[in-house]
Design a protein around this motif. Sequence first.
Motif, mmCIF file in Angstrom:
data_model
loop_
_atom_site.group_PDB
_atom_site.id
_atom_site.type_symbol
_atom_site.label_atom_id
_atom_site.label_comp_id
_atom_site.label_asym_id
_atom_site.label_seq_id
_atom_site.Cartn_x
_atom_site.Cartn_y
_atom_site.Cartn_z
ATOM 1 N N VAL A 14 1.028 -1.208 0.040
ATOM 2 C CA VAL A 14 -0.024 -0.031 0.076
ATOM 3 C C VAL A 14 0.914 1.391 -0.065
ATOM 4 C CG1 VAL A 14 -1.657 1.463 1.503
ATOM 5 C CG2 VAL A 14 -2.006 -1.186 1.223
ATOM 6 N N VAL A 15 1.842 1.261 0.772
ATOM 7 C CA VAL A 15 2.913 2.513 0.793
ATOM 8 C C VAL A 15 3.421 2.678 -0.331
ATOM 9 C CG1 VAL A 15 4.709 3.430 2.126
ATOM 10 C CG2 VAL A 15 2.895 2.182 3.493
ATOM 11 N N ASP A 16 3.974 1.719 -0.780
ATOM 12 C CA ASP A 16 4.764 1.720 -2.385
ATOM 13 C C ASP A 16 4.025 2.171 -3.267
ATOM 14 O OD1 ASP A 16 7.081 0.866 -1.068
ATOM 15 O OD2 ASP A 16 6.979 -1.345 -1.862
ATOM 16 N N LEU A 17 2.527 1.589 -3.335
ATOM 17 C CA LEU A 17 1.636 2.319 -4.562
ATOM 18 C C LEU A 17 1.226 3.422 -4.290
ATOM 19 C CD1 LEU A 17 -0.128 -0.935 -4.991
ATOM 20 C CD2 LEU A 17 1.255 -0.082 -6.663
ATOM 21 N N MET A 47 -6.176 -5.390 4.864
ATOM 22 C CA MET A 47 -6.454 -3.941 4.681
ATOM 23 C C MET A 47 -7.256 -3.321 5.796
ATOM 24 S SD MET A 47 -6.326 -3.157 0.644
ATOM 25 C CE MET A 47 -6.033 -1.565 0.744
ATOM 26 N N ALA A 48 -8.657 -4.016 5.976
ATOM 27 C CA ALA A 48 -9.539 -3.541 6.861
ATOM 28 C C ALA A 48 -8.945 -3.773 8.468
ATOM 29 C CB ALA A 48 -10.928 -4.534 6.743
ATOM 30 N N GLU A 49 -8.120 -4.744 8.562
ATOM 31 C CA GLU A 49 -7.639 -5.022 9.978
ATOM 32 C C GLU A 49 -6.435 -3.959 10.077
ATOM 33 O OE1 GLU A 49 -6.347 -9.042 11.068
ATOM 34 O OE2 GLU A 49 -8.350 -9.943 10.182
ATOM 35 N N LEU A 50 -5.838 -3.778 9.014
ATOM 36 C CA LEU A 50 -4.454 -2.575 9.106
ATOM 37 C C LEU A 50 -5.270 -1.413 9.579
ATOM 38 C CD1 LEU A 50 -2.370 -3.931 6.310
ATOM 39 C CD2 LEU A 50 -1.636 -3.834 8.774
ATOM 40 N N TYR A 55 -2.881 1.559 11.103
ATOM 41 C CA TYR A 55 -1.822 1.764 10.255
ATOM 42 C C TYR A 55 -2.034 2.104 8.826
ATOM 43 C CZ TYR A 55 1.066 -1.019 13.417
ATOM 44 O OH TYR A 55 1.681 -1.453 14.340
ATOM 45 N N LEU A 56 -3.545 2.109 8.501
ATOM 46 C CA LEU A 56 -4.180 2.651 7.168
ATOM 47 C C LEU A 56 -5.177 3.403 7.567
ATOM 48 C CD1 LEU A 56 -4.015 -0.502 4.839
ATOM 49 C CD2 LEU A 56 -2.374 1.336 4.992
ATOM 50 N N GLU A 57 -5.282 4.385 6.478
ATOM 51 C CA GLU A 57 -6.738 5.400 6.642
ATOM 52 C C GLU A 57 -7.437 5.194 5.581
ATOM 53 O OE1 GLU A 57 -5.021 9.150 7.166
ATOM 54 O OE2 GLU A 57 -4.439 8.945 9.444
ATOM 55 N N ILE A 66 -5.005 4.700 2.340
ATOM 56 C CA ILE A 66 -3.661 5.422 2.357
ATOM 57 C C ILE A 66 -3.295 5.340 3.694
ATOM 58 C CG2 ILE A 66 -4.828 7.258 0.880
ATOM 59 C CD1 ILE A 66 -4.642 9.366 3.003
ATOM 60 N N PRO A 67 -1.721 5.304 3.674
ATOM 61 C CA PRO A 67 -1.194 5.151 4.949
ATOM 62 C C PRO A 67 -1.381 6.162 5.906
ATOM 63 C CG PRO A 67 0.407 4.927 3.259
ATOM 64 C CD PRO A 67 -0.835 5.394 2.510
ATOM 65 N N SER A 68 -1.241 5.790 7.145
ATOM 66 C CA SER A 68 -1.386 6.631 8.244
ATOM 67 C C SER A 68 0.234 7.037 8.742
ATOM 68 C CB SER A 68 -2.107 6.275 9.591
ATOM 69 O OG SER A 68 -1.129 4.991 10.059
#
Length: 355
Positions: A14-17, A47-50, A55-57, A66-68
């Motif tokens: 996710v962060v790389d993309l 992704m839902a758990e992250l 860690y994600l928003e 997107i990353p938090s």
Amino acid sequence: MELSERKKKVLRSVVDLYIRTAEPVGSKAITELPDMKYSSATIRNEMAELTTMGYLEQPHTSAGRIPSAAGYRLYVDELMMDYRLSIDETKSINTAIEEKMQRVDKLVEKVARLVSQATELPAISAASRSRSLSVKRYDLILAAKSSVIAVLMLSNEQVVNKLIKLPLEASESDLKLLSAVLNASMTDIPPEQITSEQMEKVMRSAGSAASLVPVILDFVQDTLRSSESTNVAVYGQSRLLGLPEYRDVDKAQRVMASIDEDALSNLPAVMENTNGTRVIVGPENVSEELKDTSVVMTKFDIGDGMQGMIGVVGPTRMDYAKVTARLSYFAESLSKLFAKPEQPQLPGSTEEPKE
């Protein structure tokens, strides 16, 4: 809670993309990655758990993630892959340094410009002298009957001098006595430890040259304190305007106003006890205007008791691996550029090699 390897892999993707596209990342984009062997449903669940873990928003209900700030921090600390500079990148940096770093007096401004050009982000450059300088030796030279040259050899081997006009005549013997007293009692002392009590003690031992003592010690303190100064330069603030995060002109102006020499002058102190590269992500910044902004910094040696610092300021979405690789290469190259060559052994020297 410890993340599973699968969650780490999804978060890194996710962060790389997001770094590459500046668009929220959906599960479909991740399933299309060549090294991702999980189903779309599995990735959606991860992704839902992250997101639940912080860690994600999810900026919009129908959008991807997107990353938090916490996600970026974990990415920088554990997940990002090493970025290997290409031959063209190393050649470009080396050529820029060799062509444009000819004069040290413009070091800070030139380095900031070069780093900004190499990273396409606003860049910070700073040079600060060592905070542990002291006087290693005093020499007083009679220039005329009413003038003395005070010569100081500092602990970094730098030599400074000052012509002092005297209200009274001084003799060679007076100056020899005062030099001996200063060398016996006032060497290896930082400026804040030069007290009035010490000054009075030296004056009592200096004989007829006692009136010179306050002038010389004032010169010492001014010299050592000026050696602690920090020069900071910032270049390329306008590069922020080309990034999606700063399309809001008011937001961009607030951030740009926070990226100036005064606001960033404390960054060399932040780096003082840090080895290698330091990354300050989003909310870790002190300034409210920089809460959505990251700072990456690293140090290099200039020599002569000076240390340099280079860094960039940009969105939390910046490509941390590429930025840290380029800054590290810059720092290594600049340290080599300013390294003093080894002194050749004098012909006929009989000094035995150290075991």
